[in-house]
Design an enzyme around this catalytic site. Structure first.
Site, PDB file in Angstrom:
ATOM      1  N   HIS A  73     -12.745  30.304   3.183  1.00  0.00           N
ATOM      2  CA  HIS A  73     -13.225  31.110   2.051  1.00  0.00           C
ATOM      3  C   HIS A  73     -12.568  32.501   2.052  1.00  0.00           C
ATOM      4  O   HIS A  73     -12.240  33.047   1.003  1.00  0.00           O
ATOM      5  CB  HIS A  73     -14.746  31.236   2.088  1.00  0.00           C
ATOM      6  CG  HIS A  73     -15.440  29.930   1.794  1.00  0.00           C
ATOM      7  ND1 HIS A  73     -15.065  29.108   0.763  1.00  0.00           N
ATOM      8  CD2 HIS A  73     -16.474  29.298   2.420  1.00  0.00           C
ATOM      9  CE1 HIS A  73     -15.834  28.020   0.745  1.00  0.00           C
ATOM     10  NE2 HIS A  73     -16.701  28.118   1.756  1.00  0.00           N
ATOM     11  N   THR A 104     -23.918  27.355  -9.664  1.00  0.00           N
ATOM     12  CA  THR A 104     -25.380  27.246  -9.516  1.00  0.00           C
ATOM     13  C   THR A 104     -25.728  26.115  -8.534  1.00  0.00           C
ATOM     14  O   THR A 104     -26.821  26.095  -7.983  1.00  0.00           O
ATOM     15  CB  THR A 104     -26.037  26.976 -10.888  1.00  0.00           C
ATOM     16  OG1 THR A 104     -25.278  25.970 -11.580  1.00  0.00           O
ATOM     17  CG2 THR A 104     -26.081  28.217 -11.755  1.00  0.00           C
ATOM     18  N   ARG A 119     -11.087  22.414   3.189  1.00  0.00           N
ATOM     19  CA  ARG A 119     -10.027  21.526   3.720  1.00  0.00           C
ATOM     20  C   ARG A 119      -8.882  22.333   4.310  1.00  0.00           C
ATOM     21  O   ARG A 119      -8.285  21.966   5.311  1.00  0.00           O
ATOM     22  CB  ARG A 119      -9.530  20.577   2.615  1.00  0.00           C
ATOM     23  CG  ARG A 119     -10.434  19.375   2.439  1.00  0.00           C
ATOM     24  CD  ARG A 119     -10.204  18.695   1.129  1.00  0.00           C
ATOM     25  NE  ARG A 119     -10.815  19.443   0.032  1.00  0.00           N
ATOM     26  CZ  ARG A 119     -10.590  19.204  -1.251  1.00  0.00           C
ATOM     27  NH1 ARG A 119      -9.738  18.245  -1.597  1.00  0.00           N
ATOM     28  NH2 ARG A 119     -11.199  19.901  -2.175  1.00  0.00           N
ATOM     29  N   ASP A 158     -10.705  25.674  -5.547  1.00  0.00           N
ATOM     30  CA  ASP A 158     -11.223  24.599  -4.687  1.00  0.00           C
ATOM     31  C   ASP A 158     -10.267  24.285  -3.540  1.00  0.00           C
ATOM     32  O   ASP A 158      -9.050  24.385  -3.696  1.00  0.00           O
ATOM     33  CB  ASP A 158     -11.423  23.344  -5.553  1.00  0.00           C
ATOM     34  CG  ASP A 158     -12.237  22.287  -4.832  1.00  0.00           C
ATOM     35  OD1 ASP A 158     -12.904  22.621  -3.827  1.00  0.00           O
ATOM     36  OD2 ASP A 158     -12.191  21.126  -5.262  1.00  0.00           O
ATOM     37  N   GLY A 159     -10.849  23.880  -2.415  1.00  0.00           N
ATOM     38  CA  GLY A 159     -10.030  23.409  -1.289  1.00  0.00           C
ATOM     39  C   GLY A 159     -10.046  24.335  -0.087  1.00  0.00           C
ATOM     40  O   GLY A 159      -9.303  24.114   0.882  1.00  0.00           O
ATOM     41  N   ASN A 219     -23.870  25.533  -5.773  1.00  0.00           N
ATOM     42  CA  ASN A 219     -23.431  25.891  -4.414  1.00  0.00           C
ATOM     43  C   ASN A 219     -24.571  26.366  -3.506  1.00  0.00           C
ATOM     44  O   ASN A 219     -24.415  26.433  -2.288  1.00  0.00           O
ATOM     45  CB  ASN A 219     -22.322  26.963  -4.456  1.00  0.00           C
ATOM     46  CG  ASN A 219     -20.979  26.426  -4.885  1.00  0.00           C
ATOM     47  OD1 ASN A 219     -20.157  27.149  -5.443  1.00  0.00           O
ATOM     48  ND2 ASN A 219     -20.712  25.139  -4.645  1.00  0.00           N
ATOM     49  N   TRP A 220     -25.750  26.653  -4.089  1.00  0.00           N
ATOM     50  CA  TRP A 220     -26.904  27.042  -3.259  1.00  0.00           C
ATOM     51  C   TRP A 220     -27.304  25.906  -2.324  1.00  0.00           C
ATOM     52  O   TRP A 220     -27.991  26.137  -1.326  1.00  0.00           O
ATOM     53  CB  TRP A 220     -28.111  27.425  -4.127  1.00  0.00           C
ATOM     54  CG  TRP A 220     -27.893  28.669  -4.918  1.00  0.00           C
ATOM     55  CD1 TRP A 220     -27.631  28.751  -6.245  1.00  0.00           C
ATOM     56  CD2 TRP A 220     -27.921  30.022  -4.428  1.00  0.00           C
ATOM     57  NE1 TRP A 220     -27.480  30.068  -6.628  1.00  0.00           N
ATOM     58  CE2 TRP A 220     -27.651  30.868  -5.528  1.00  0.00           C
ATOM     59  CE3 TRP A 220     -28.132  30.606  -3.172  1.00  0.00           C
ATOM     60  CZ2 TRP A 220     -27.597  32.253  -5.414  1.00  0.00           C
ATOM     61  CZ3 TRP A 220     -28.076  31.985  -3.066  1.00  0.00           C
ATOM     62  CH2 TRP A 220     -27.813  32.796  -4.172  1.00  0.00           C
ATOM     63  N   GLU A 248      -6.728  23.153 -22.242  1.00  0.00           N
ATOM     64  CA  GLU A 248      -5.822  22.235 -21.557  1.00  0.00           C
ATOM     65  C   GLU A 248      -6.200  22.232 -20.080  1.00  0.00           C
ATOM     66  O   GLU A 248      -6.630  23.262 -19.541  1.00  0.00           O
ATOM     67  CB  GLU A 248      -4.367  22.724 -21.706  1.00  0.00           C
ATOM     68  CG  GLU A 248      -3.872  22.718 -23.130  1.00  0.00           C
ATOM     69  CD  GLU A 248      -3.792  21.309 -23.715  1.00  0.00           C
ATOM     70  OE1 GLU A 248      -3.457  20.364 -22.970  1.00  0.00           O
ATOM     71  OE2 GLU A 248      -4.084  21.164 -24.916  1.00  0.00           O
ATOM     72  N   ARG A 280     -25.442  24.288  -0.381  1.00  0.00           N
ATOM     73  CA  ARG A 280     -24.615  24.273   0.848  1.00  0.00           C
ATOM     74  C   ARG A 280     -25.425  24.854   2.008  1.00  0.00           C
ATOM     75  O   ARG A 280     -26.423  25.540   1.790  1.00  0.00           O
ATOM     76  CB  ARG A 280     -23.351  25.098   0.623  1.00  0.00           C
ATOM     77  CG  ARG A 280     -22.468  24.439  -0.410  1.00  0.00           C
ATOM     78  CD  ARG A 280     -21.089  25.011  -0.410  1.00  0.00           C
ATOM     79  NE  ARG A 280     -20.272  24.252  -1.348  1.00  0.00           N
ATOM     80  CZ  ARG A 280     -18.965  24.178  -1.329  1.00  0.00           C
ATOM     81  NH1 ARG A 280     -18.290  24.820  -0.407  1.00  0.00           N
ATOM     82  NH2 ARG A 280     -18.312  23.464  -2.215  1.00  0.00           N
ATOM     83  N   SER A 310     -16.510  20.137 -13.035  1.00  0.00           N
ATOM     84  CA  SER A 310     -17.655  20.570 -12.224  1.00  0.00           C
ATOM     85  C   SER A 310     -18.516  21.674 -12.845  1.00  0.00           C
ATOM     86  O   SER A 310     -18.762  22.704 -12.204  1.00  0.00           O
ATOM     87  CB  SER A 310     -17.183  21.009 -10.840  1.00  0.00           C
ATOM     88  OG  SER A 310     -16.492  19.970 -10.207  1.00  0.00           O
TER      89      SER A 310
HETATM   90  C1  FPP Z   1     -14.673  25.499  -3.173  1.00  0.00           C
HETATM   91  O1  FPP Z   1     -13.905  25.086  -2.080  1.00  0.00           O
HETATM   92  C2  FPP Z   1     -14.780  26.931  -3.099  1.00  0.00           C
HETATM   93  C3  FPP Z   1     -15.940  27.618  -3.206  1.00  0.00           C
HETATM   94  C4  FPP Z   1     -17.256  26.994  -3.401  1.00  0.00           C
HETATM   95  C5  FPP Z   1     -15.945  29.063  -3.069  1.00  0.00           C
HETATM   96  C6  FPP Z   1     -14.813  29.784  -3.725  1.00  0.00           C
HETATM   97  C7  FPP Z   1     -14.873  31.174  -3.280  1.00  0.00           C
HETATM   98  C8  FPP Z   1     -13.834  31.934  -2.920  1.00  0.00           C
HETATM   99  C9  FPP Z   1     -12.414  31.533  -3.021  1.00  0.00           C
HETATM  100  C10 FPP Z   1     -14.107  33.285  -2.465  1.00  0.00           C
HETATM  101  C11 FPP Z   1     -14.194  34.125  -3.670  1.00  0.00           C
HETATM  102  C12 FPP Z   1     -14.694  35.378  -3.300  1.00  0.00           C
HETATM  103  C13 FPP Z   1     -14.830  36.422  -4.088  1.00  0.00           C
HETATM  104  C14 FPP Z   1     -15.134  37.647  -3.460  1.00  0.00           C
HETATM  105  C15 FPP Z   1     -14.693  36.408  -5.545  1.00  0.00           C
HETATM  106  P1  FPP Z   1     -14.598  24.193  -0.952  1.00  0.00           P
HETATM  107  O2  FPP Z   1     -15.039  25.092   0.135  1.00  0.00           O
HETATM  108  O3  FPP Z   1     -15.650  23.330  -1.552  1.00  0.00           O
HETATM  109  O4  FPP Z   1     -13.389  23.357  -0.460  1.00  0.00           O
HETATM  110  P2  FPP Z   1     -13.431  21.879   0.143  1.00  0.00           P
HETATM  111  O5  FPP Z   1     -13.678  20.975  -1.035  1.00  0.00           O
HETATM  112  O6  FPP Z   1     -12.068  21.746   0.715  1.00  0.00           O
HETATM  113  O7  FPP Z   1     -14.521  21.816   1.165  1.00  0.00           O
END
Ligand code: FPP
Length: 263
Positions: A52, A81, A39, A35-36, A83-84, A222, A86, A211
């Site tokens: 990403h 499931t 940001r 996550d993150g 994230n669709w 843990e 977005r 989540s």
């Molecule tokens: C959450 O951060 C992250 C995701 C929903 C996507 C995670 C995916 C990757 C790291 C790419 C992985 C790729 C492969 C090929 C396995 P966010 O975007 O919600 O962060 P935010 O809370 O700062 O907006």
């Protein structure tokens, strides 16, 4: 170094890549909520897609670092499931990254001895994504140093519902009776029944919730949280998490060894 110092050195200020794995309790299965990314990109005035991409790059670093510590299973939450919901362009970026990733990095995964598996509602994904999953899984089956499990189109609740559906079908066909359903039998109907439950779940980026990640499997995991954003999560943060994990007393609802000895 004095004997006493060396015994407690991992709990002192030395929290770097040179922390000796032999001084740490190493989880068999580590799970990470990546996550993150958004940001991270915003702080650099970059589009979310760049976040990403940086997050996907950091997955390679995580694999290397986990290999250093001899962790056998690493599960990462790449697409839920939920994230669709977005924006379509962001979903598209994540799908594209996924398609690129496993072919592009296969030589590095091979060099590290990393087997790739997927968990999630893979059957509902578009055909090109399913083909990527199949290719990456088939091509890496022989590798045994570490298993990277990518949770994609994954939701813990959906996983439980789908397991319940499989069991209900077996009851309906007379293969089992409802009273045969135990926790063990239920767990055998989850996506990856042969994989041990995660010992430690890490979530970077300052959020402190799981989540819908590994809802069943994570019942006794843990948890460790960090303020660092996922693309910046490196060896120092992993080592900090392992130091914290080493100090945890996992009782699984029972008593600690000290308390049992007191009885
Ligand atoms: C959450 O951060 C992250 C995701 C929903 C996507 C995670 C995916 C990757 C790291 C790419 C992985 C790729 C492969 C090929 C396995 P966010 O975007 O919600 O962060 P935010 O809370 O700062 O907006």
């Amino acid at each position: 170094m004095k004997a006493e110092e060396s015994k407690f050195s991992i709990f002192s200020k030395r929290k770097t890549a040179d922390t000796d794995p032999a001084e740490l309790k190493i989880p068999t299965h580590l799970a990470v909520i990546m996550d993150g990314n958004g940001r991270w990109a915003k702080k650099r005035m970059l589009p979310r897609s760049a976040g990403h991409r940086a997050g996907a790059d950091n997955l390679k670093t995580l694999c290397k670092n986990c290999g250093h510590y001899g962790i056998k299973y690493v599960t990462v939450y790449a697409f839920s499931t939920e994230n669709w919901s977005r924006p379509e362009s962001e979903v598209h970026t994540l799908m594209e990254l996924f398609v690129e990733y496993f072919d592009r990095y296969d030589p590095e995964l091979e060099a590290e001895g990393i087997r790739v598996r997927f968990t999630g509602d893979i059957a509902s994904l578009p055909q090109n994504i399913r083909e990527v999953c199949k290719r990456a899984e088939e091509g890496s089956k022989h590798r045994d140093r570490m298993t990277l499990i990518v949770a994609f189109n994954y939701g813990g609740r959906r996983e439980i519902v789908q397991a319940a559906q499989k069991l209900a079908e077996k009851v309906a066909s007379g293969e089992i009776r409802s009273e045969d359903i135990t926790e063990d039998l239920f767990a055998q109907h989850l996506y990856l029944p042969d994989v041990p439950d995660p010992d430690l779940i890490i979530r970077p980026s300052g959020e402190e919730r799981t989540s819908n990640f590994l809802v069943w499997e994570g019942a006794y995991s843990e948890l460790w949280f960090s303020d660092v954003l996922w693309p910046d999560f490196g060896m120092k943060e992993l080592t900090d998490a392992l130091i914290a994990y080493t100090k945890r007393d996992r009782r699984f609802g029972g008593l600690s060894k000290e308390k049992k000895d007191e009885e």
